[in-house]
Design an enzyme around this catalytic site. Sequence first.
Site, PDB file in Angstrom:
ATOM      1  N   ARG A  60      52.079  45.353  41.702  1.00 24.49           N
ATOM      2  CA  ARG A  60      52.406  45.889  40.299  1.00 24.49           C
ATOM      3  C   ARG A  60      52.783  47.373  40.215  1.00 24.49           C
ATOM      4  NH1 ARG A  60      47.578  43.879  41.030  1.00 24.49           N
ATOM      5  NH2 ARG A  60      45.868  45.220  40.756  1.00 24.49           N
ATOM      6  N   LYS A 116      56.468  40.875  48.017  1.00 27.04           N
ATOM      7  CA  LYS A 116      55.906  41.528  48.871  1.00 27.04           C
ATOM      8  C   LYS A 116      55.392  40.704  50.221  1.00 27.04           C
ATOM      9  CE  LYS A 116      51.398  44.224  49.322  1.00 27.04           C
ATOM     10  NZ  LYS A 116      50.455  44.781  48.701  1.00 27.04           N
ATOM     11  N   GLU A 160      46.423  43.220  35.260  1.00 26.51           N
ATOM     12  CA  GLU A 160      46.028  42.418  36.705  1.00 26.51           C
ATOM     13  C   GLU A 160      45.276  43.862  37.301  1.00 26.51           C
ATOM     14  OE1 GLU A 160      49.058  41.764  39.961  1.00 26.51           O
ATOM     15  OE2 GLU A 160      48.772  39.722  38.918  1.00 26.51           O
ATOM     16  N   HIS A 176      58.062  44.503  11.049  1.00 27.53           N
ATOM     17  CA  HIS A 176      58.436  43.231  10.171  1.00 27.53           C
ATOM     18  C   HIS A 176      57.832  41.811  10.780  1.00 27.53           C
ATOM     19  CE1 HIS A 176      61.042  45.590   7.765  1.00 27.53           C
ATOM     20  NE2 HIS A 176      61.395  46.214   9.251  1.00 27.53           N
ATOM     21  N   GLU A 194      56.563  30.500  43.634  1.00 27.55           N
ATOM     22  CA  GLU A 194      57.706  30.482  42.732  1.00 27.55           C
ATOM     23  C   GLU A 194      58.929  31.128  43.257  1.00 27.55           C
ATOM     24  OE1 GLU A 194      54.676  31.428  41.995  1.00 27.55           O
ATOM     25  OE2 GLU A 194      53.899  31.063  40.002  1.00 27.55           O
ATOM     26  N   LYS A 226      46.219  29.157  41.619  1.00 27.15           N
ATOM     27  CA  LYS A 226      47.328  28.795  42.844  1.00 27.15           C
ATOM     28  C   LYS A 226      46.989  27.769  43.476  1.00 27.15           C
ATOM     29  CE  LYS A 226      48.887  33.428  43.602  1.00 27.15           C
ATOM     30  NZ  LYS A 226      49.197  34.969  44.579  1.00 27.15           N
TER      31      LYS A 226
HETATM   32  O1  F6P Z   1      49.750  36.149  42.051  1.00 30.17           O
HETATM   33  C1  F6P Z   1      49.928  37.790  41.760  1.00 30.17           C
HETATM   34  C2  F6P Z   1      50.575  38.516  42.509  1.00 30.17           C
HETATM   35  O2  F6P Z   1      50.180  38.440  43.718  1.00 30.17           O
HETATM   36  C3  F6P Z   1      50.884  39.685  42.077  1.00 30.17           C
HETATM   37  O3  F6P Z   1      50.307  40.776  42.073  1.00 30.17           O
HETATM   38  C4  F6P Z   1      52.256  40.219  42.553  1.00 30.17           C
HETATM   39  O4  F6P Z   1      52.861  41.046  41.822  1.00 30.17           O
HETATM   40  C5  F6P Z   1      52.978  38.691  42.575  1.00 30.17           C
HETATM   41  O5  F6P Z   1      52.072  37.843  42.694  1.00 30.17           O
HETATM   42  C6  F6P Z   1      54.083  38.465  43.487  1.00 30.17           C
HETATM   43  O6  F6P Z   1      53.607  38.689  44.686  1.00 30.17           O
HETATM   44  P1  F6P Z   1      54.660  38.781  45.711  1.00 30.17           P
HETATM   45  O7  F6P Z   1      55.521  40.009  45.879  1.00 30.17           O
HETATM   46  O8  F6P Z   1      54.109  38.939  47.179  1.00 30.17           O
HETATM   47  O9  F6P Z   1      55.675  37.714  45.773  1.00 30.17           O
END
Ligand code: F6P
Length: 544
Positions: free
Chosen positions: A272, A210, A357, A388, A216, A508
């Site tokens: 989310r 987004k 979240e 199980h 990451e 972060k």
């Molecule tokens: O760190 C949490 C978060 O902001 C989530 O709410 C979101 O889904 C995820 O990181 C990934 O964010 P983005 O789509 O901006 O990479």
Amino acid sequence: MSEKVAPLSQRPAWKALTAHAATLKPQHLRDLFKADPARGTRYTAEADGIFLDYSKNRITDETLKLLIELAEQSGLKQHIEAMFTGQKINVTENRSVLHVALRAPKSESIIVDDEDVVPAVHDTLDKMSAFANKIRSGEWKGHTGKRIKNVINIGIGGSDLGPVMAYEALKHYSQRDLTFLFVSNVDGTDFAEAVHNLNADETLFLIASKTFTTLETMTNAHSARDWFLASGAPESEIAKHFAALSTNEKLVSEFGIDTANMFGFWDWVGGRYSMDSAIGLSTMIAIGPDNFRSMLAGFHAMDVHFRTTPLEKNLPALMGLLTVWYTDFFDAQTVAILPYEQYLKRFPAYLQQLTMESNGKHVTLDGQHVDADTGPIYWGEPGTNGQHSFYQLIHQGTRLIPCDFIGFSKSLNVLGRHHDMLMANVFAQAEALAFGKTAEEVKAEGVAEALVPHKVFEGNRPSNVLLAEELTPELLGKLIALYEHNVFTQGVIWSIDSFDQWGVELGKVLATKILGEIEAPTEPALTNHDTSTANLIRRYRSTK
Ligand code: F6P
């Protein structure tokens, strides 16, 4: 929604529920069922092909009446309207919350800041459909002229969990000559294993973020770019192998992705809540645009149900209220999600972000400490596997764990008696949890006296059973929307902002700082850390 509601403990229904819970707790589901022969059919509700049996909950008519009063005193109906009409209910970020617009039919209009957002949603869907069709048909060629065989979604959180869950859930409907992979973790192993043995000229990367700033995802995206170029592909061919799913056009183009291959969405879609936006492009490529649109129709059907159905028959509202009931009046700390459908194996993981979240907050909309427990821990595994491993604790442990069982009348892979066996287990587990086995029943089986207490099942352990005919794209949409609105209902009762996520920020920021210290060429002082953290960093530096 500027109207203030009283703190929970001051709402009349809350007080009444507190007193009521004390009288209800000693009652056993066995007795409640005995007293009302119609209970098993009365405490049910159905919407759009999803049947909810909530009769095995520790409730009476009085409980339901009070929970609904609580919803009314908390302004649930008004909050629902506020969400659906684009009011800025995500107050800490001053944003509308309009995932419902992502599945609104073309004929609807939803105005945000004087603009109807629905046409842009459909333009994006059309653009996604054209792209997905080109990949599916092989018309889209990689830089050597070969068709795309592998689609790798790079994203994390909402930009990963929704796509991977939906791909697994709808694999039955997917185009099988395409391989779908999902890379999320910054652990290099995730990327390395995904591309192992793949040809770069047959691989398409979807960079799903987004914000297009998430550490990451951007790290993995750069590694993907390096891997692609290391295969000998020229930089000029990146456009054929990279697309972006994002709200951030500027950063997408700075990364080197042609914005013609960017599929956008808007700040009123929470991460989310975004799997039915452009973030769902991998899902659309897998199952095709028609199936994707029927998934959206499923979402929309549940949206309409939630918005228009009286609370007594409103599936998401009922489930949300029951979760509040156990969380706050029975000290339940978790909810188990138990899908008896192998295709839903990632559904519990998806729900973990959606629920935790959203409602893992302790501050109310007006900045006060909430005066009750909020957001329970969601967890689970598909049945029958869980039986199980962890069901022992659910049946005989000391904790109360409300369970959601999810089952289907028809299997997508008919195989002898498998499906009947699977479903027999759903009904058996819910029955065993509710009714248990008394000491008398155990003794009547001739069990040795010393073993009797070990073989007793107390019962009185609550569960919902959700039953639908078959797992289709449309049904998946309904199921996800059911939980989205269930979470919304809980958040409204607790008066929290279910749509921000400030709790992920501190980690972060610290990670960025520590990364600098880990990579510093000379031993950093580390005096700004506690002694434990400083010691761990030093140890890592000397052993890595
Ligand atoms: O760190 C949490 C978060 O902001 C989530 O709410 C979101 O889904 C995820 O990181 C990934 O964010 P983005 O789509 O901006 O990479």
